[in-house]
Scaffold this motif. Structure first.
Motif, PDB file in Angstrom:
ATOM      1  N   LYS A   1       6.736   1.176   5.349  1.00  0.00           N
ATOM      2  CA  LYS A   1       6.680   0.846   3.921  1.00  0.00           C
ATOM      3  C   LYS A   1       5.260   0.952   3.389  1.00  0.00           C
ATOM      4  O   LYS A   1       5.031   1.516   2.303  1.00  0.00           O
ATOM      5  CB  LYS A   1       7.228  -0.563   3.729  1.00  0.00           C
TER       6      LYS A   1
ATOM      7  N   ILE B   1       3.305  -5.900   9.419  1.00  0.00           N
ATOM      8  CA  ILE B   1       3.572  -5.739  10.852  1.00  0.00           C
ATOM      9  C   ILE B   1       4.995  -5.241  11.087  1.00  0.00           C
ATOM     10  O   ILE B   1       5.222  -4.339  11.901  1.00  0.00           O
ATOM     11  CB  ILE B   1       3.345  -7.082  11.578  1.00  0.00           C
ATOM     12  N   ARG B   2       5.932  -5.816  10.369  1.00  0.00           N
ATOM     13  CA  ARG B   2       7.327  -5.489  10.611  1.00  0.00           C
ATOM     14  C   ARG B   2       7.745  -4.155   9.986  1.00  0.00           C
ATOM     15  O   ARG B   2       8.624  -3.481  10.510  1.00  0.00           O
ATOM     16  CB  ARG B   2       8.219  -6.606  10.060  1.00  0.00           C
ATOM     17  N   ASP B   3       7.126  -3.771   8.865  1.00  0.00           N
ATOM     18  CA  ASP B   3       7.540  -2.546   8.171  1.00  0.00           C
ATOM     19  C   ASP B   3       6.288  -1.737   7.819  1.00  0.00           C
ATOM     20  O   ASP B   3       5.858  -1.682   6.661  1.00  0.00           O
ATOM     21  CB  ASP B   3       8.335  -2.912   6.907  1.00  0.00           C
ATOM     22  N   ARG B   4       5.711  -1.149   8.832  1.00  0.00           N
ATOM     23  CA  ARG B   4       4.506  -0.360   8.609  1.00  0.00           C
ATOM     24  C   ARG B   4       4.829   0.926   7.860  1.00  0.00           C
ATOM     25  O   ARG B   4       3.980   1.482   7.159  1.00  0.00           O
ATOM     26  CB  ARG B   4       3.850  -0.042   9.958  1.00  0.00           C
TER      27      ARG B   4
ATOM     28  N   ALA C   1       1.907 -14.649  16.700  1.00  0.00           N
ATOM     29  CA  ALA C   1       2.637 -14.154  17.868  1.00  0.00           C
ATOM     30  C   ALA C   1       2.698 -15.159  19.011  1.00  0.00           C
ATOM     31  O   ALA C   1       3.420 -14.928  19.994  1.00  0.00           O
ATOM     32  CB  ALA C   1       1.978 -12.872  18.375  1.00  0.00           C
TER      33      ALA C   1
ATOM     34  N   ILE D   1      -2.683 -13.051  13.132  1.00  0.00           N
ATOM     35  CA  ILE D   1      -1.624 -12.303  13.814  1.00  0.00           C
ATOM     36  C   ILE D   1      -1.427 -12.820  15.238  1.00  0.00           C
ATOM     37  O   ILE D   1      -0.288 -12.959  15.721  1.00  0.00           O
ATOM     38  CB  ILE D   1      -1.963 -10.805  13.818  1.00  0.00           C
TER      39      ILE D   1
ATOM     40  N   GLU E   1       3.170 -10.344   7.604  1.00  0.00           N
ATOM     41  CA  GLU E   1       4.449 -10.110   8.274  1.00  0.00           C
ATOM     42  C   GLU E   1       5.091  -8.809   7.811  1.00  0.00           C
ATOM     43  O   GLU E   1       5.651  -8.053   8.614  1.00  0.00           O
ATOM     44  CB  GLU E   1       5.408 -11.274   8.021  1.00  0.00           C
ATOM     45  N   ASP E   2       4.984  -8.527   6.479  1.00  0.00           N
ATOM     46  CA  ASP E   2       5.551  -7.280   5.968  1.00  0.00           C
ATOM     47  C   ASP E   2       4.852  -6.074   6.571  1.00  0.00           C
ATOM     48  O   ASP E   2       5.490  -5.075   6.927  1.00  0.00           O
ATOM     49  CB  ASP E   2       5.447  -7.242   4.439  1.00  0.00           C
TER      50      ASP E   2
ATOM     51  N   HIS F   1       6.204 -16.538  19.963  1.00  0.00           N
ATOM     52  CA  HIS F   1       6.964 -15.490  20.659  1.00  0.00           C
ATOM     53  C   HIS F   1       6.359 -15.204  22.030  1.00  0.00           C
ATOM     54  O   HIS F   1       7.095 -14.997  23.010  1.00  0.00           O
ATOM     55  CB  HIS F   1       6.977 -14.220  19.809  1.00  0.00           C
TER      56      HIS F   1
END
Length: 504
Positions: free
Chosen positions: A154, A149-152, A193, A189, A146-147, A196
């Motif tokens: 970083k 995917i959400r904050d690439r 998803a 992944i 999740e990290d 959603h």
């Protein structure tokens, strides 16, 4: 020594010098660095004992056979990253990216890169891949899916920070690091998803249903508008057809209507001509008969009035004279009586005699005043009689003049009377239609025109009948001079002009 030989020697020397200079002169291109070795050089920032010299962006002299010159490329390089990693959750992933790097522009970086890659410049991308792959695996092991995917960003930042010191030791700098794709062989992944995706699919289906509903409503509204437009078009076409039929019918009736209008216009013009002719005759009668007769009558009336006024003035003067004479006589008598009374009083006569004398004087004065008033009334009566006689004489002269004009031109006088009474004659002729509720005309507009023409021309027929009547009266020696007036006509009844003339 010959000059030509000297010149040749000098030219040869110059050529040799130019060749030597060209052989010894080396120029560094903007995207390369020259590494010159073979003699001890002191390089700024690197200390002593380097054993080589670095030249960038300029030229330098090199001693052939003594010094060696090599080139180090300063161009950008790239390496594709395809790294198998395992996340903090133990999920295997494959990370794909690209690293864009180059040799640093400073002397230290060029020296470090020259020591390590001067003869192995083609192997630099492999060495960079090894460095980034190790650090990328280490960094991904401390992150969750999740990290990543959400904050690439970083992930990219940590990787660049971890590789920065090692790349600096190699004399390289990282221009760009991009993570293109994270592959998930286990489907984590995808499963992550799915909720959603299901919600999005649900919203999509709802949106599609709403869109279908709106589309259906729009289609139905469009069909309704099409039907309405078709209806309006048919109504308009029917209206246009009705107008065309009406125009065709009007065109068919245009001929008869035009003919009737023309006949009506002719009748109107003929009527106007008749009216103008009557006006002309009336004006002619006014000029030829009536005005001379009126002038003659006015002359006689003026003379009679003048005679009358003179007689009245004479009578009034005579009356005033008589009144004045009577007043004077009364005054004289009264004065004489007063004198007599005074004398009698003086002589001592009795009061009775004086009173009697006074009474006799007053009686005489009253008698004289009465005589004067009688004379004045007689004079006024004579004046009024003279005025009445003069007026009668004037009227008699006017009647005599009119009779003479009638004897001389009977037709003109009758025409004048008819012209003066023409509106009443036409009104009486048209009054015959006043009580008619329904009228049927067999020949349409022509019959109507003829009927009004006859009503308007009744005066002309009356003129002919009056002429015949005058002719018969002139032939008859004992015809009466006066006739009884005709009886009044009832409402809606038309009396012929001949009957009005004869009194029948």
């Amino acid at each position: 020594m010959d000059i030509g030989v000297v010149a040749g020697v000098v030219l040869a020397a110059v050529l040799v010098l130019v060749g030597l200079f060209k052989l010894m002169w080396r120029v560094a291109e903007p995207n390369e660095a020259l590494v010159i070795s073979g003699s001890a050089h002191r390089t700024e920032g690197l200390g002593d004992g380097m054993g080589f010299r670095i030249v960038t962006g300029r030229g330098t002299l090199v001693l052939p056979g003594v010094q060696a010159v090599r080139k180090l490329s300063l161009d950008l390089n790239e390496t594709q990253l395809v790294v198998d990693c395992v996340t903090h959750q133990g999920i295997p992933l494959k990370v794909r990216g690209v690293v864009i790097f180059k040799v640093g522009d400073d002397t230290v970086s060029i020296a470090n890169a020259a020591r390590r890659f001067l003869d192995q410049q083609k192997m630099i991308p492999d060495r960079v891949h090894i460095v980034f792959a190790g650090h990328l695996r280490s960094i991904v092991g401390g992150l969750t899916v999740e990290d990543m995917i959400r904050d690439r960003e970083k992930l990219t930042g940590q990787t660049r920070a971890a590789c920065g010191s090692e790349m600096e030791k190699l004399g390289l700098i990282v221009e760009s690091l991009q993570i293109h794709e994270i592959e998930d062989p286990t489907g984590y992944i995808k499963n992550l998803a799915m909720p959603h995706a299901a919600a999005v699919q649900r919203d999509a289906r709802i949106a599609q249903a709403d869109a279908n509903l709106l589309a259906t409503e729009a289609e139905q509204a469009a069909f309704a508008r099409m039907s309405e437009a078709t209806r309006d078009s048919e109504i308009l076409q029917a209206g246009y057809q009705a107008e065309r039929d009406k125009a065709a019918a009007a065109a068919k009736q245009a001929g008869p209507l035009a003919e009737a209008a023309a006949r009506q216009e002719v009748v109107v013009q003929e009527t106007r001509v008749a009216e103008l002719e009557a006006d002309r005759r009336e004006q002619q009668l006014q000029a030829d008969v009536r005005k001379p007769a009126d002038a003659k009558a006015y002359e006689q009336r003026t003379l009679a009035e003048a005679d009358r006024d003179s007689r009245i003035s004479a009578a009034q003067a005579k009356a005033q004279e008589t009144e004045l004479a009577a007043a004077a006589e009364a005054t004289r008598v009264k004065a004489a009586a007063a004198a007599e009374a005074q004398a009698a009083e003086t002589r001592g006569l009795a009061n009775a005699k004086a009173t009697r004398a006074t009474g006799e004087a007053e009686a005489a004065a009253t008698q004289a005043r009465g005589l004067a008033e009688a004379e004045a009334a007689k004079a006024r009566g004579l004046a009024d009689a003279a005025s009445a006689k003069a007026k009668g004489l004037a009227e008699a002269e006017a009647i005599k003049a009119r009779a003479a004009a009638l004897a001389e031109n009977q037709e003109a006088v009758v025409a004048q009377q008819l012209a003066e009474n023409w509106p009443k004659i036409v009104e009486a002729g048209a009054g015959a239609f006043g009580n008619v509720e329904h009228m049927v005309l067999l020949n349409g507009a022509e019959g109507m025109s003829e009927m009004f023409a006859k009503a308007l021309t009744m005066g002309g027929t009356g003129l002919g009948l009056a002429r015949q009547l005058l002719s018969s009266m002139a032939q008859s020696p004992n015809h009466p001079t006066t006739t009884a007036p005709p009886a009044p006509a009832s409402a809606g009844e038309v009396i012929p002009i001949s009957e009005q003339a004869t009194g029948a």
